[in-house]
Write a protein that holds these residues in place. Sequence first.
Motif, PDB file in Angstrom:
ATOM      1  N   LEU A 167       0.793  -1.226   0.000  1.00 24.79           N
ATOM      2  CA  LEU A 167       0.000   0.000   0.000  1.00 24.79           C
ATOM      3  C   LEU A 167       0.825   1.276   0.000  1.00 24.79           C
ATOM      4  O   LEU A 167       1.641   1.466   0.895  1.00 24.79           O
ATOM      5  N   PRO A 168       0.608   2.144  -0.974  1.00 24.56           N
ATOM      6  CA  PRO A 168       1.237   3.468  -0.863  1.00 24.56           C
ATOM      7  C   PRO A 168       0.428   4.307   0.120  1.00 24.56           C
ATOM      8  O   PRO A 168      -0.800   4.247   0.136  1.00 24.56           O
ATOM      9  N   GLU A 169       1.098   5.074   0.942  1.00 21.32           N
ATOM     10  CA  GLU A 169       0.394   5.928   1.891  1.00 21.32           C
ATOM     11  C   GLU A 169      -0.392   6.998   1.155  1.00 21.32           C
ATOM     12  O   GLU A 169       0.009   7.467   0.106  1.00 21.32           O
ATOM     13  N   LYS A 207       6.823   4.724 -15.975  1.00 20.58           N
ATOM     14  CA  LYS A 207       6.702   6.184 -15.806  1.00 20.58           C
ATOM     15  C   LYS A 207       6.884   6.498 -14.330  1.00 20.58           C
ATOM     16  O   LYS A 207       7.427   7.526 -13.958  1.00 20.58           O
ATOM     17  N   TRP A 208       6.391   5.599 -13.498  1.00 23.01           N
ATOM     18  CA  TRP A 208       6.554   5.773 -12.048  1.00 23.01           C
ATOM     19  C   TRP A 208       8.054   5.794 -11.744  1.00 23.01           C
ATOM     20  O   TRP A 208       8.807   4.972 -12.248  1.00 23.01           O
ATOM     21  N   GLY A 209       8.478   6.712 -10.949  1.00 19.81           N
ATOM     22  CA  GLY A 209       9.899   6.774 -10.586  1.00 19.81           C
ATOM     23  C   GLY A 209      10.663   7.806 -11.380  1.00 19.81           C
ATOM     24  O   GLY A 209      11.784   8.155 -11.044  1.00 19.81           O
ATOM     25  N   SER A 210      10.007   8.324 -12.453  1.00 26.70           N
ATOM     26  CA  SER A 210      10.746   9.261 -13.308  1.00 26.70           C
ATOM     27  C   SER A 210      10.625  10.701 -12.800  1.00 26.70           C
ATOM     28  O   SER A 210      11.149  11.616 -13.416  1.00 26.70           O
ATOM     29  N   TYR A 211       9.931  10.889 -11.681  1.00 28.62           N
ATOM     30  CA  TYR A 211       9.853  12.232 -11.101  1.00 28.62           C
ATOM     31  C   TYR A 211      11.100  12.459 -10.251  1.00 28.62           C
ATOM     32  O   TYR A 211      11.176  11.978  -9.128  1.00 28.62           O
ATOM     33  N   GLY A 214      15.244  12.886  -3.234  1.00 27.17           N
ATOM     34  CA  GLY A 214      15.261  11.597  -2.542  1.00 27.17           C
ATOM     35  C   GLY A 214      13.887  11.098  -2.163  1.00 27.17           C
ATOM     36  O   GLY A 214      12.956  11.871  -1.971  1.00 27.17           O
ATOM     37  N   ALA A 215      13.759   9.782  -2.085  1.00 32.79           N
ATOM     38  CA  ALA A 215      12.512   9.147  -1.661  1.00 32.79           C
ATOM     39  C   ALA A 215      12.602   8.837  -0.181  1.00 32.79           C
ATOM     40  O   ALA A 215      13.632   8.388   0.300  1.00 32.79           O
ATOM     41  N   GLY A 216      11.510   9.107   0.535  1.00 28.71           N
ATOM     42  CA  GLY A 216      11.473   8.760   1.961  1.00 28.71           C
ATOM     43  C   GLY A 216      10.341   7.797   2.225  1.00 28.71           C
ATOM     44  O   GLY A 216       9.926   7.052   1.336  1.00 28.71           O
ATOM     45  N   CYS A 246       8.976   2.635   4.098  1.00 26.76           N
ATOM     46  CA  CYS A 246       9.306   1.340   3.480  1.00 26.76           C
ATOM     47  C   CYS A 246      10.641   1.308   2.758  1.00 26.76           C
ATOM     48  O   CYS A 246      11.465   0.434   3.034  1.00 26.76           O
ATOM     49  N   PHE A 247      10.826   2.233   1.810  1.00 21.14           N
ATOM     50  CA  PHE A 247      11.938   2.047   0.871  1.00 21.14           C
ATOM     51  C   PHE A 247      13.300   1.915   1.545  1.00 21.14           C
ATOM     52  O   PHE A 247      14.034   0.958   1.299  1.00 21.14           O
ATOM     53  N   GLY A 248      13.640   2.899   2.399  1.00 21.19           N
ATOM     54  CA  GLY A 248      14.959   2.884   3.034  1.00 21.19           C
ATOM     55  C   GLY A 248      15.142   1.652   3.903  1.00 21.19           C
ATOM     56  O   GLY A 248      16.173   0.971   3.871  1.00 21.19           O
ATOM     57  N   SER A 254       6.555  16.550   5.043  1.00 17.90           N
ATOM     58  CA  SER A 254       6.205  15.133   4.917  1.00 17.90           C
ATOM     59  C   SER A 254       7.025  14.501   3.787  1.00 17.90           C
ATOM     60  O   SER A 254       7.558  15.207   2.932  1.00 17.90           O
ATOM     61  N   PHE A 255       7.110  13.166   3.769  1.00 11.26           N
ATOM     62  CA  PHE A 255       7.978  12.511   2.782  1.00 11.26           C
ATOM     63  C   PHE A 255       7.394  12.518   1.380  1.00 11.26           C
ATOM     64  O   PHE A 255       8.096  12.309   0.397  1.00 11.26           O
ATOM     65  N   LYS A 256       6.084  12.761   1.277  1.00 11.35           N
ATOM     66  CA  LYS A 256       5.448  12.975  -0.026  1.00 11.35           C
ATOM     67  C   LYS A 256       4.140  13.710   0.231  1.00 11.35           C
ATOM     68  O   LYS A 256       3.750  13.885   1.399  1.00 11.35           O
ATOM     69  N   LYS A 257       3.447  14.112  -0.848  1.00  9.42           N
ATOM     70  CA  LYS A 257       2.198  14.847  -0.662  1.00  9.42           C
ATOM     71  C   LYS A 257       1.119  13.944  -0.062  1.00  9.42           C
ATOM     72  O   LYS A 257       1.248  12.718  -0.077  1.00  9.42           O
TER      73      LYS A 257
HETATM   74  C1  UDX Z   1       5.876   2.625  -1.102  1.00  9.53           C
HETATM   75  C2  UDX Z   1       5.456   1.661  -2.218  1.00  9.53           C
HETATM   76  O1  UDX Z   1       4.940   2.413  -3.302  1.00  9.53           O
HETATM   77  C3  UDX Z   1       4.443   0.663  -1.692  1.00  9.53           C
HETATM   78  O2  UDX Z   1       4.116  -0.261  -2.705  1.00  9.53           O
HETATM   79  C4  UDX Z   1       5.079  -0.045  -0.515  1.00  9.53           C
HETATM   80  O3  UDX Z   1       4.242  -1.030   0.005  1.00  9.53           O
HETATM   81  C5  UDX Z   1       5.466   0.950   0.560  1.00  9.53           C
HETATM   82  O4  UDX Z   1       6.367   1.904   0.009  1.00  9.53           O
HETATM   83  P1  UDX Z   1       4.950   4.827   0.011  1.00  9.53           P
HETATM   84  O5  UDX Z   1       6.100   4.741   0.958  1.00  9.53           O
HETATM   85  O6  UDX Z   1       3.622   5.170   0.557  1.00  9.53           O
HETATM   86  O7  UDX Z   1       4.778   3.433  -0.742  1.00  9.53           O
HETATM   87  O8  UDX Z   1       5.340   5.937  -1.051  1.00  9.53           O
HETATM   88  P2  UDX Z   1       5.491   6.110  -2.625  1.00  9.53           P
HETATM   89  O9  UDX Z   1       4.297   6.783  -3.183  1.00  9.53           O
HETATM   90  O10 UDX Z   1       5.928   4.871  -3.280  1.00  9.53           O
HETATM   91  O11 UDX Z   1       6.695   7.181  -2.636  1.00  9.53           O
HETATM   92  C6  UDX Z   1       7.914   6.927  -1.958  1.00  9.53           C
HETATM   93  C7  UDX Z   1       8.846   8.107  -2.087  1.00  9.53           C
HETATM   94  O12 UDX Z   1       9.357   8.197  -3.416  1.00  9.53           O
HETATM   95  C8  UDX Z   1       8.219   9.467  -1.799  1.00  9.53           C
HETATM   96  O13 UDX Z   1       9.137  10.270  -1.063  1.00  9.53           O
HETATM   97  C9  UDX Z   1       7.958  10.013  -3.186  1.00  9.53           C
HETATM   98  O14 UDX Z   1       7.837  11.401  -3.199  1.00  9.53           O
HETATM   99  C10 UDX Z   1       9.198   9.512  -3.910  1.00  9.53           C
HETATM  100  N1  UDX Z   1       9.073   9.416  -5.382  1.00  9.53           N
HETATM  101  C11 UDX Z   1       8.097   8.650  -5.951  1.00  9.53           C
HETATM  102  C12 UDX Z   1       9.984  10.085  -6.185  1.00  9.53           C
HETATM  103  O15 UDX Z   1      10.894  10.751  -5.676  1.00  9.53           O
HETATM  104  N2  UDX Z   1       9.865   9.990  -7.549  1.00  9.53           N
HETATM  105  C13 UDX Z   1       8.879   9.256  -8.137  1.00  9.53           C
HETATM  106  O16 UDX Z   1       8.832   9.220  -9.383  1.00  9.53           O
HETATM  107  C14 UDX Z   1       7.986   8.560  -7.325  1.00  9.53           C
END
Ligand code: UDX
Length: 460
Positions: free
Chosen positions: A160-162, A260-264, A268-270, A273-275, A332-335
């Motif tokens: 789940l994405p937040e 396309k996802w990820g190309s923004y 850094g991503a926060g 989950c990811f880190g 916040s780590f994303k919108k």
């Molecule tokens: C993520 C996964 O998408 C989800 O499947 C998993 O279960 C948990 O981790 P989430 O942490 O909610 O979900 O955030 P996500 O929307 O994936 O974004 C993660 C980070 O990457 C954010 O900081 C976002 O702004 C950043 N991001 C995302 C980018 O910098 N560029 C992008 O193109 C996409």
Amino acid sequence: MKIIVAGTGFVGLTHAAVLSESGHEVYAYDVDAKKIAAYNSGDPAQINHYVNEPGLAALINETINRYLFFTTNIEAIIEGTDAIFMCLPTPPRPNGSSDLSYYDKALDYIAPLLAKRQDGRRIVIINKSTVPVGTARHLESILKRHNVPNFGIASNPEFLPEGDAVERSRRPDRVVVGADTEDDMRILRRVYSQFVNHVRIAFIETTPETAEAIKYVANTLLLTYISFWNGIGARLGEAFPNVRMEDLKRGVTADNRISKWGSYVSNGAGGSCFGKDIQSLIYQFKTANQPTGLLESVYQINEYQKTYLIDRAIHEAGAKFNHKTVALLGLSFKKQTNDMRDSSSLKVVESLLARGVKEVRAYDPLAIPEAKHYFNPDKNHLFEKISYFDTVKEALVGSDMVFISTDWEEFRGLSGTIEQVVKPPFLIMDGRRMIPDYTEMVTRGYGYIAVGSPYLAPKS
Ligand code: UDX
């Protein structure tokens, strides 16, 4: 079916609510009595205080005390239960490995209750939180040690994405279930009967270990996309002035094989989950004597990205931060979330304070209460330099520069607001490429430096 969801954080609460919507009898359990009381109140403000997901409080209010129940006592409800979902936090330890102590503690409580059950029916214990490959097997050995009769173990990771958790739980891309026996698979199919023969949703049945691995590969691949774009795409845009980031992105991702996802590109991503997941996978690989080069690069690029705009501002724009006032937009780590776990803004604040800024003027539409907790001056007196504002405009007042850290929609096209409030010389550090008309601002005397663009010095 009668289902217990153990742990009512972001994953557990959303899962319990969505399961109850499909007519299961769901008991959401937590050790924290305050949390349970808040959920039981049905009051959206109290629910959102713990888990702030669009539509979640409304959904809880639809099913509470009909299909959804909150409890701090599993003993009273264990009889007749078909499945228990484990949704406990698994935070990273300093060496990257996953700390399973919450998980083990919950099992210490649940396993003896399972052993005492009188109903004799099959029960499946399912890991939903992200746990290292092999944890379901670890679960099995604990339950065996407690002589639990007639049980199965399974893995059913969440993706789940937040900010979109309720909708994505209702309509996931896939449901992955890993179990050992047909009996257990049958129980899982009944839990998820609405998804089993769905034309669009992939219902994937596999082994518990494969299900666990799917979660790690998926999350580290997503972070790899982001680090690839940040580490290659953005670098091209920064090194060669006539490479246009937005065109590069569109040109590359027009190929159906390329995400396309990820190309923004970003600072850094926060997130939760990811880190954590990539560090855990690196640790699991090291333990299994597997090479970790790719994973380490992906992780390092992401960490570097969080503050490198500040270093670039110093080297390329000659910026001086000492005694300066910096507006910080986005915490916040994303919108669409107030979550600041592993947020780039934490590193940005750390770097600005280390460089001797006079004041950080922060604005975020949701995360300010959260930020006050992270930046508590009792922990570090330098946090006294942070002040919080209710609007972008107020945060900009009197600042020498701005750092845009989160991709909140209201930051898009900020040029007008900036020009209204602050006059040049003024430096814009754009971690999210939120200002499309930046070349025009430069002609009006503003300096601009962004992920994916070289520094543009003021023209007038
Ligand atoms: C993520 C996964 O998408 C989800 O499947 C998993 O279960 C948990 O981790 P989430 O942490 O909610 O979900 O955030 P996500 O929307 O994936 O974004 C993660 C980070 O990457 C954010 O900081 C976002 O702004 C950043 N991001 C995302 C980018 O910098 N560029 C992008 O193109 C996409």
